[in-house]
Design a protein around this motif. Structure first.
Motif, PDB file in Angstrom:
ATOM      1  N   CYS A   1       0.818  -1.216   0.000  1.00 53.58           N
ATOM      2  CA  CYS A   1       0.000   0.000   0.000  1.00 53.58           C
ATOM      3  C   CYS A   1       0.846   1.257   0.000  1.00 53.58           C
ATOM      4  O   CYS A   1       0.430   2.269  -0.539  1.00 53.58           O
ATOM      5  CB  CYS A   1      -1.034  -0.019   1.129  1.00 53.58           C
ATOM      6  SG  CYS A   1      -0.399   0.279   2.738  1.00 53.58           S
ATOM      7  N   SER A   2       2.053   1.213   0.544  1.00 54.35           N
ATOM      8  CA  SER A   2       2.863   2.427   0.548  1.00 54.35           C
ATOM      9  C   SER A   2       4.340   2.048   0.480  1.00 54.35           C
ATOM     10  O   SER A   2       4.789   1.162   1.192  1.00 54.35           O
ATOM     11  CB  SER A   2       2.569   3.227   1.818  1.00 54.35           C
ATOM     12  OG  SER A   2       3.512   4.248   1.973  1.00 54.35           O
ATOM     13  N   ILE A   3       5.064   2.709  -0.378  1.00 54.82           N
ATOM     14  CA  ILE A   3       6.498   2.459  -0.513  1.00 54.82           C
ATOM     15  C   ILE A   3       7.230   3.773  -0.385  1.00 54.82           C
ATOM     16  O   ILE A   3       6.859   4.768  -1.024  1.00 54.82           O
ATOM     17  CB  ILE A   3       6.829   1.822  -1.882  1.00 54.82           C
ATOM     18  CG1 ILE A   3       6.159   0.460  -2.026  1.00 54.82           C
ATOM     19  CG2 ILE A   3       8.324   1.664  -2.060  1.00 54.82           C
ATOM     20  CD1 ILE A   3       6.307  -0.134  -3.402  1.00 54.82           C
ATOM     21  N   GLN A   4       8.253   3.809   0.455  1.00 57.64           N
ATOM     22  CA  GLN A   4       9.082   4.998   0.554  1.00 57.64           C
ATOM     23  C   GLN A   4      10.543   4.559   0.512  1.00 57.64           C
ATOM     24  O   GLN A   4      10.975   3.774   1.359  1.00 57.64           O
ATOM     25  CB  GLN A   4       8.783   5.728   1.850  1.00 57.64           C
ATOM     26  CG  GLN A   4       9.088   7.207   1.754  1.00 57.64           C
ATOM     27  CD  GLN A   4       8.702   7.933   3.027  1.00 57.64           C
ATOM     28  OE1 GLN A   4       9.408   7.850   4.011  1.00 57.64           O
ATOM     29  NE2 GLN A   4       7.578   8.611   3.008  1.00 57.64           N
ATOM     30  N   GLY A   5      11.270   5.026  -0.473  1.00 57.47           N
ATOM     31  CA  GLY A   5      12.679   4.657  -0.600  1.00 57.47           C
ATOM     32  C   GLY A   5      13.570   5.880  -0.541  1.00 57.47           C
ATOM     33  O   GLY A   5      13.191   6.954  -0.993  1.00 57.47           O
ATOM     34  N   PHE A   6      14.750   5.691   0.053  1.00 52.14           N
ATOM     35  CA  PHE A   6      15.686   6.817   0.156  1.00 52.14           C
ATOM     36  C   PHE A   6      17.103   6.288   0.030  1.00 52.14           C
ATOM     37  O   PHE A   6      17.451   5.295   0.678  1.00 52.14           O
ATOM     38  CB  PHE A   6      15.488   7.523   1.497  1.00 52.14           C
ATOM     39  CG  PHE A   6      16.427   8.674   1.714  1.00 52.14           C
ATOM     40  CD1 PHE A   6      16.376   9.801   0.898  1.00 52.14           C
ATOM     41  CD2 PHE A   6      17.383   8.638   2.721  1.00 52.14           C
ATOM     42  CE1 PHE A   6      17.242  10.858   1.090  1.00 52.14           C
ATOM     43  CE2 PHE A   6      18.254   9.695   2.923  1.00 52.14           C
ATOM     44  CZ  PHE A   6      18.185  10.805   2.106  1.00 52.14           C
ATOM     45  N   SER A   7      17.888   6.906  -0.809  1.00 52.44           N
ATOM     46  CA  SER A   7      19.291   6.501  -0.898  1.00 52.44           C
ATOM     47  C   SER A   7      20.172   7.724  -1.075  1.00 52.44           C
ATOM     48  O   SER A   7      19.781   8.695  -1.726  1.00 52.44           O
ATOM     49  CB  SER A   7      19.501   5.531  -2.060  1.00 52.44           C
ATOM     50  OG  SER A   7      19.953   6.195  -3.203  1.00 52.44           O
TER      51      SER A   7
END
Lengths: 131, 58
Positions: free
Chosen positions: A28-34
């Motif tokens: 339902c929700s995806i949050q990616g950080f790099s």
């Protein structure tokens, strides 16, 4: 709105690295950080414990996102609620990236990369064969 | 704005990808929203010529 079903017959991923995700199924929700400091040196010279994100403003500056002000009414008709893919072939997935088979809700991804190159002085080249 | 979508047959043969990197997404499916942001910095000041100076420590 009915979502579609994804059919993938065969998937082949060679490498997954640096907090990447391969997801089969709905989310339902995806949050990616790099974030990364990519330092290239002309010679092999390594230092442990070097590199500090807080020194470079690129890692802290806000990335503006324009709000959608247009009034939007979306109506979707699923006449054939299937997405079919025979084969997926991926060599590499890296740096908080996602390969997702299935439906999702809201996806938000962010990446910040700083490149630095350190070269020899030209008149003081320690490897003259490269000239 | 009224936006009308008819999803008919979607049938794909082969997807070949070299790399999915730096917070990218490859999705086979439906999604409500996708929001992507990236900064990539390689300015002139980041080309350092001369003796190798270590970066600021951690």
């Amino acid at each position: 709105m009915l979502n579609r079903t994804s059919f993938v017959d065969k998937i082949n991923i060679d490498t997954m690295s640096f907090s990447s995700v391969f997801e089969i199924g709905d989310s339902c929700s995806i949050q990616g950080f790099s974030r990364a400091i990519a330092l290239q040196r002309e010679a092999e010279y390594f230092n442990t414990r070097e590199g500090n994100y807080s020194v470079y403003p690129i890692f802290s500056e806000p990335i503006p996102l324009l709000p959608i002000e247009e009034e939007l009414t979306i109506h979707t008709s699923q006449l054939n609620p299937i997405i079919k893919v025979q084969t997926i072939d991926i060599i590499g997935v890296s740096s908080s990236s996602i390969v997702h088979i299935g439906n999702s809700g809201n996806i938000s991804m962010e990446s910040r990369v700083k490149h630095i190159r350190q070269l020899f002085q030209k008149n003081n080249n320690r490897n003259p064969s490269r000239d | 704005m009224n936006y009308q979508v008819y999803n008919r047959d979607v049938c794909v043969g082969t997807i070949r990808v070299l790399g999915v990197s730096s917070s990218s997404v490859l999705i086979v499916g439906d999604t409500n929203s996708i929001q992507l942001a990236a900064t990539f910095d390689t300015p002139a000041e980041s080309l350092l010529v001369g003796p190798f100076v270590p970066l600021t420590p951690e």
